[in-house]
Design an enzyme around this catalytic site. Structure first.
Site, PDB file in Angstrom:
ATOM      1  N   CYS A   1      59.751 -71.052   4.474  1.00 22.25           N
ATOM      2  CA  CYS A   1      59.008 -70.393   3.398  1.00 22.25           C
ATOM      3  C   CYS A   1      58.776 -71.397   2.273  1.00 22.25           C
ATOM      4  O   CYS A   1      59.602 -72.286   2.046  1.00 22.25           O
ATOM      5  CB  CYS A   1      59.798 -69.204   2.868  1.00 22.25           C
TER       6      CYS A   1
ATOM      7  N   HIS B   1      65.088 -72.083   6.391  1.00 19.98           N
ATOM      8  CA  HIS B   1      64.625 -71.321   5.234  1.00 19.98           C
ATOM      9  C   HIS B   1      64.326 -72.276   4.083  1.00 19.98           C
ATOM     10  O   HIS B   1      64.761 -73.425   4.077  1.00 19.98           O
ATOM     11  CB  HIS B   1      65.694 -70.321   4.807  1.00 19.98           C
TER      12      HIS B   1
END
Length: 441
Positions: free
Chosen positions: A190, A149
């Site tokens: 992301c 992430h």
């Protein structure tokens, strides 16, 4: 005559721009670092991607003593795994876990150890994991594949965060110390474009692909099936499935980029750094010695596309899918309560960030502006690093709190607007009066 004959054979390759990788002493070695920066069943895909990458690179002839693998290693034998001891990266795929080196696992998967690996700091890793490091020199190439992430300017490790400017400083240090000829990074997270934006000069020998641009989510893939989680990430499975279907000695990195970009439908795959590296063959960084010339597996583009979801939504969608499949009232009630708890944690994340922004700015209209999704380019690195660290320590452990990462851009907006790091740090302490949460996903 032999030279002339060889030259005639090479002319078509030279004309096409595909110069085969001729390994010489001057060419150097290929070194690889594979990092899955997450833990937990909902993050299955990150370790799955990294295990798949290992199998690909190993099959291409890169020896284990030139590959360092960092992953928590809590997936293969997880109690939720219906295939104990195995990990798959595709619904009908083979086990990608077998034979993967366990160089650094569990609490050893840290930013500090990652940096030591790249620096070749054997002494600093004495007694830690395998102790394996990258012993590269000025003629060598380094390939780094990282999956986890992220948020603007940061990539998560399980219990801490790697800031983009710190990583860039390390890369330039390695370059100055003649630790590589070229370095290539494929990063799945992301906001991954923000890890490279404006940080690497064109002549650095550094080249990167990001799964997403600096302002958006990346996407998980193969999210339907019996495992109740996603098996891979859209960017990662796209670049690997392409490499496996081609001859790495003739496919250019540019072609791999273009195909990966086209297959990663929902986020904007981008290039960074010295983009001229794209004209080299894939084998230059991924090996080609034992290239598989057998027919490649046929993967369904439609299946990959239909099953993709935003990375931060994997826990919620997984619970919703389990609820649809539930057979008893008791099971349904339990899953409904889990979904409600998840949604409550998400609401808390938003309220906390609103409180922090209000405490810092003192103006409700400014709060709305600061919480806009699209953030500024990062220039206030010192303020932003301190703000992220305070939010991570006082409020939500970001590596375990996927949804909390979606509000981190507000911290950047405050720093870029000129608010002081001291004010933001103090606001996190005032807003987060609860024990630091590890499950705000």
């Amino acid at each position: 005559m032999k030279f002339a004959a060889a030259l005639m054979l090479m002319l078509p390759l030279i004309a096409s721009g595909r110069v085969p990788l001729a390994k010489t002493e001057e060419e150097g070695d290929i070194w690889v670092v594979l990092v899955a920066g997450s833990d937990g069943w909902y993050n299955y895909r990150h370790q799955s991607d990294i295990c798949h990458a290992y199998q690909l690179l190993s099959a291409n002839g890169i020896p284990d003593d030139h590959i360092v693998v960092m992953m928590v290693d809590d997936i293969a034998n997880n109690r939720q795994n219906p295939y104990p001891g195995k990990i798959i990266n595709h619904p009908t795929g083979d086990d990608v876990y077998a034979g993967v080196p366990k160089d650094y696992t569990g609490r050893q998967v840290t930013v500090e150890n990652f940096f030591k690996v790249l620096r070749g700091d054997s002494k600093g890793l004495e007694g830690v994991g395998s102790g394996k490091v990258i012993n590269s020199g000025p003629n060598d190439r380094i390939f780094i594949n990282m999956d986890d992430h992220g948020s603007p300017g940061l990539f998560c490790f399980p219990y801490e965060n790697m800031m983009a400017n710190d990583f860039a400083n390390l890369v330039m240090e390695l370059k100055e110390n003649n630790k590589f000829k070229e370095m290539m990074v494929y990063m799945e997270s992301c906001y991954s474009g923000s890890m490279f934006q404006d940080l690497f000069p064109e002549d650095s020998g550094f080249y990167a692909l990001s799964a997403a641009n600096p302002h958006e989510s990346s996407y998980a893939a193969y999210c339907s099936g019996p495992l109740n989680t996603c098996l891979g990430d859209l960017f990662s499975v796209s670049w690997m499935e392409d490499v496996e279907s081609k001859d790495p000695n003739s496919e250019l990195l540019k072609e791999n980029f273009e195909i990966t970009r086209d297959l990663t439908y929902y986020s904007d795959v981008m290039q960074w750094g010295q983009t001229s590296v794209e004209n080299e063959v894939v084998a230059a960084f991924m090996g080609g010695k034992n290239s598989n010339t057998s027919p490649a597996k046929k993967y369904s583009v439609e299946e990959r596309k239909a099953s993709a979801i935003p990375s931060q939504d994997v826990p919620l969608v997984s619970l919703q899918n389990r609820l649809k499949a539930a057979k008893t009232l008791e099971e349904k009630a339990h899953l409904e309560s889990e979904i409600t708890a998840l949604e409550n944690r998400r609401s808390l994340v938003k309220r906390v960030m609103e409180k922090i922004a209000m405490k810092v700015s003192g103006d409700e209209k400014l709060v709305r502006d600061l919480m806009t999704e699209k953030q500024e380019k990062i220039t206030a690195w010192d303020c932003y690093g301190k703000a992220v660290d305070a939010f991570h320590k006082n409020c939500f452990t970001l590596g375990q709190s996927t949804f909390a990462l979606t509000v981190v851009p507000t911290l950047l907006n405050m720093c870029q607007a000129g608010y002081s790091s001291d004010a933001i740090v103090e606001a996190t302490k005032n807003a987060c009066v609860f024990p630091t949460m590890h499950n705000a996903y």
